[in-house]
Design a protein around this motif. Sequence first.
Motif, PDB file in Angstrom:
ATOM      1  N   LEU A  28       5.221  11.990  10.203  1.00 42.02           N
ATOM      2  CA  LEU A  28       5.050  11.154   9.019  1.00 42.02           C
ATOM      3  C   LEU A  28       4.200  11.914   8.013  1.00 42.02           C
ATOM      4  CD1 LEU A  28       4.218   7.694  10.627  1.00 42.02           C
ATOM      5  CD2 LEU A  28       6.429   8.463   9.754  1.00 42.02           C
ATOM      6  N   ARG A  29       4.617  11.858   6.749  1.00 39.82           N
ATOM      7  CA  ARG A  29       3.758  12.387   5.683  1.00 39.82           C
ATOM      8  C   ARG A  29       3.028  11.213   5.058  1.00 39.82           C
ATOM      9  NH1 ARG A  29       6.192  14.518   0.250  1.00 39.82           N
ATOM     10  NH2 ARG A  29       5.822  12.329  -0.209  1.00 39.82           N
ATOM     11  N   ILE A  30       1.718  11.294   5.077  1.00 39.71           N
ATOM     12  CA  ILE A  30       0.881  10.180   4.633  1.00 39.71           C
ATOM     13  C   ILE A  30       0.014  10.641   3.468  1.00 39.71           C
ATOM     14  CG2 ILE A  30      -0.850   8.487   5.320  1.00 39.71           C
ATOM     15  CD1 ILE A  30       0.030   9.052   8.262  1.00 39.71           C
ATOM     16  N   SER A  31       0.224  10.049   2.314  1.00 43.92           N
ATOM     17  CA  SER A  31      -0.599  10.375   1.151  1.00 43.92           C
ATOM     18  C   SER A  31      -2.001   9.819   1.339  1.00 43.92           C
ATOM     19  CB  SER A  31       0.008   9.780  -0.122  1.00 43.92           C
ATOM     20  OG  SER A  31       1.331  10.210  -0.316  1.00 43.92           O
ATOM     21  N   ILE A  32      -2.972  10.496   0.748  1.00 45.95           N
ATOM     22  CA  ILE A  32      -4.346  10.019   0.788  1.00 45.95           C
ATOM     23  C   ILE A  32      -4.546   9.031  -0.352  1.00 45.95           C
ATOM     24  CG2 ILE A  32      -6.779  10.656   0.718  1.00 45.95           C
ATOM     25  CD1 ILE A  32      -5.163  11.663   3.184  1.00 45.95           C
ATOM     26  N   GLY A  33      -4.894   7.806  -0.010  1.00 48.97           N
ATOM     27  CA  GLY A  33      -5.126   6.785  -1.014  1.00 48.97           C
ATOM     28  C   GLY A  33      -6.599   6.523  -1.223  1.00 48.97           C
ATOM     29  N   ALA A  34      -6.897   5.429  -1.891  1.00 49.93           N
ATOM     30  CA  ALA A  34      -8.273   4.978  -2.008  1.00 49.93           C
ATOM     31  C   ALA A  34      -8.756   4.522  -0.622  1.00 49.93           C
ATOM     32  CB  ALA A  34      -8.358   3.832  -3.008  1.00 49.93           C
ATOM     33  N   PRO A  35     -10.070   4.480  -0.388  1.00 50.86           N
ATOM     34  CA  PRO A  35     -10.569   4.125   0.952  1.00 50.86           C
ATOM     35  C   PRO A  35      -9.968   2.850   1.523  1.00 50.86           C
ATOM     36  CG  PRO A  35     -12.369   4.960  -0.375  1.00 50.86           C
ATOM     37  CD  PRO A  35     -11.179   4.875  -1.292  1.00 50.86           C
ATOM     38  N   GLU A  36      -9.797   1.815   0.693  1.00 53.05           N
ATOM     39  CA  GLU A  36      -9.249   0.573   1.212  1.00 53.05           C
ATOM     40  C   GLU A  36      -7.773   0.711   1.573  1.00 53.05           C
ATOM     41  OE1 GLU A  36      -9.198   0.325  -3.349  1.00 53.05           O
ATOM     42  OE2 GLU A  36     -10.566   1.055  -1.770  1.00 53.05           O
ATOM     43  N   ARG A  46      -9.419  12.453   3.064  1.00 47.01           N
ATOM     44  CA  ARG A  46      -8.448  13.128   3.931  1.00 47.01           C
ATOM     45  C   ARG A  46      -9.085  13.463   5.275  1.00 47.01           C
ATOM     46  NH1 ARG A  46      -7.150  18.555   1.540  1.00 47.01           N
ATOM     47  NH2 ARG A  46      -8.975  19.202   2.730  1.00 47.01           N
ATOM     48  N   GLU A  47     -10.281  14.031   5.234  1.00 49.66           N
ATOM     49  CA  GLU A  47     -10.926  14.422   6.487  1.00 49.66           C
ATOM     50  C   GLU A  47     -11.248  13.196   7.349  1.00 49.66           C
ATOM     51  OE1 GLU A  47     -10.828  17.642   7.180  1.00 49.66           O
ATOM     52  OE2 GLU A  47      -9.832  17.644   5.232  1.00 49.66           O
ATOM     53  N   LYS A  48     -11.622  12.100   6.706  1.00 50.08           N
ATOM     54  CA  LYS A  48     -11.901  10.878   7.465  1.00 50.08           C
ATOM     55  C   LYS A  48     -10.628  10.344   8.110  1.00 50.08           C
ATOM     56  CE  LYS A  48     -13.803   6.204   7.052  1.00 50.08           C
ATOM     57  NZ  LYS A  48     -14.435   5.196   6.157  1.00 50.08           N
ATOM     58  N   MET A  49      -9.515  10.367   7.347  1.00 51.82           N
ATOM     59  CA  MET A  49      -8.262   9.871   7.898  1.00 51.82           C
ATOM     60  C   MET A  49      -7.776  10.740   9.050  1.00 51.82           C
ATOM     61  SD  MET A  49      -4.540   9.155   6.149  1.00 51.82           S
ATOM     62  CE  MET A  49      -5.072   7.786   5.121  1.00 51.82           C
ATOM     63  N   VAL A  50      -7.921  12.038   8.930  1.00 54.85           N
ATOM     64  CA  VAL A  50      -7.535  12.938  10.016  1.00 54.85           C
ATOM     65  C   VAL A  50      -8.282  12.561  11.292  1.00 54.85           C
ATOM     66  CG1 VAL A  50      -7.677  15.310  10.861  1.00 54.85           C
ATOM     67  CG2 VAL A  50      -6.855  14.877   8.543  1.00 54.85           C
ATOM     68  N   VAL A  89       0.875  -1.171   0.000  1.00 57.63           N
ATOM     69  CA  VAL A  89       0.000   0.000   0.000  1.00 57.63           C
ATOM     70  C   VAL A  89       0.910   1.217   0.000  1.00 57.63           C
ATOM     71  CG1 VAL A  89      -1.764   1.264   1.253  1.00 57.63           C
ATOM     72  CG2 VAL A  89      -1.844  -1.237   1.166  1.00 57.63           C
ATOM     73  N   LYS A  90       0.940   1.933  -1.106  1.00 58.76           N
ATOM     74  CA  LYS A  90       1.935   2.980  -1.341  1.00 58.76           C
ATOM     75  C   LYS A  90       1.331   4.353  -1.020  1.00 58.76           C
ATOM     76  CE  LYS A  90       5.164   4.303  -5.029  1.00 58.76           C
ATOM     77  NZ  LYS A  90       4.643   5.640  -5.329  1.00 58.76           N
ATOM     78  N   GLU A 133       6.142  -3.191   7.855  1.00 56.71           N
ATOM     79  CA  GLU A 133       5.971  -4.608   8.149  1.00 56.71           C
ATOM     80  C   GLU A 133       4.556  -5.075   7.826  1.00 56.71           C
ATOM     81  OE1 GLU A 133       6.959  -5.002  12.236  1.00 56.71           O
ATOM     82  OE2 GLU A 133       9.125  -4.710  11.938  1.00 56.71           O
ATOM     83  N   GLN A 134       3.613  -4.139   7.896  1.00 61.04           N
ATOM     84  CA  GLN A 134       2.218  -4.447   7.576  1.00 61.04           C
ATOM     85  C   GLN A 134       1.901  -4.213   6.098  1.00 61.04           C
ATOM     86  OE1 GLN A 134       0.385  -5.773  10.072  1.00 61.04           O
ATOM     87  NE2 GLN A 134       2.277  -5.570  11.255  1.00 61.04           N
ATOM     88  N   GLY A 135       2.933  -3.878   5.295  1.00 64.88           N
ATOM     89  CA  GLY A 135       2.731  -3.684   3.865  1.00 64.88           C
ATOM     90  C   GLY A 135       2.273  -2.301   3.478  1.00 64.88           C
ATOM     91  N   VAL A 136       2.479  -1.317   4.373  1.00 65.34           N
ATOM     92  CA  VAL A 136       2.072   0.068   4.099  1.00 65.34           C
ATOM     93  C   VAL A 136       3.308   0.956   4.197  1.00 65.34           C
ATOM     94  CG1 VAL A 136       0.602   1.997   4.801  1.00 65.34           C
ATOM     95  CG2 VAL A 136      -0.211  -0.364   5.079  1.00 65.34           C
TER      96      VAL A 136
END
Length: 350
Positions: free
Chosen positions: A330-338, A273-277, A27-28, A313-316
């Motif tokens: 950490l800078r975290i890009s917003i991906g697809a919901p999954e 983005r708002e959901k992840m925040v 998961v990139k 380690e979890q593939g992210v």
Amino acid sequence: MSKFWSPFVKNLVPYVPGEQPKLAKLVKLNTNENPYGPSPKALAAMQTELNDNLRLYPDPNSDLLKQAVAKYYGVQGNQVFLGNGSDEVLAHIFHGLLQHDQPLLFPDISYSFYPVYCGLYGIAFDAVPLDKQFQINPADYAKPNGGIIFPNPNAPTGCLLALDAVEQILKASPDSVVVVDEAYIDFGGETAITLVGRYPNLLVTQTLSKSRSLAGLRVGLAVGHPDLIEALERIKNSFNSYPLDRLAIVGATAAFEDREYFDKTCRLVIESREKMVAQLEAKGFEVLPSAANFIFARHPKHDAAGLAAKLREQGVIVRHFKQERIAQFLRISIGAPEQNQALIDGLGDL
């Protein structure tokens, strides 16, 4: 290091891009790519262009795309410059507009290509500290300078500078070029292109890599006064007269014309983005206010490098910077919901 290298090459410190892993099923979330594909109209336009005309050089002026950009932003064609990704556009700006006796100003926490270009073109610079909230303070730029550049929203923080604050910077340095790097503006900000008619020293750069999902196509642009654009054209035509190929020209043009798809995908990214925040804050993270397609977050009880390693380690994969002031972010890009859910699941119960 080779004996054939010049001293100039030996002393260069190149830019280090985000990791592009070769492993499958990762998961990139580390390079701010758009999780949604390009406009179907852009893909169709490029498919149509796959014909015998590829034996011919493209239009060196990319007039089709230039007019589409001008129409989109309500400016004239001679106010638009195009290049092979916004990094090439920025390189020409540094080379053609920012080499002066006074130092160039940019934030101390900012796009890390800026000091690289300064080294490449021999430009003195002054890295202006962000405030304690990691915000740009316009008053800090009201001092002698040979130019000013900053991302808006800033990277990697994601923080947005309001247009009136951008104007404050412009008014304080009327004799210097002010470059507003808007790679992420479409995810929550208002473009400074609306100001170019009033400020001849303003140059705004953008990219199609983020909000228009064309990172693999490499198309960037700048909008400003015709005199600034002419300088960039002179540099381009002394470097590479054909920076955009036929596929890039028609694909990018169609992407600008498909406003409905553009608005839809930007809205989806903002909602995610708002959901992840909210999810990260529920886990105790401090998240800086973001107007970009990424967030910048830290946890008061957990080391950022350790969290990045745990996620891997979890593939992210996410982006961790070692610069002292931001080493716990950490800078975290917003991906697809999954993909976003995989990140939340990977963090587990902190």
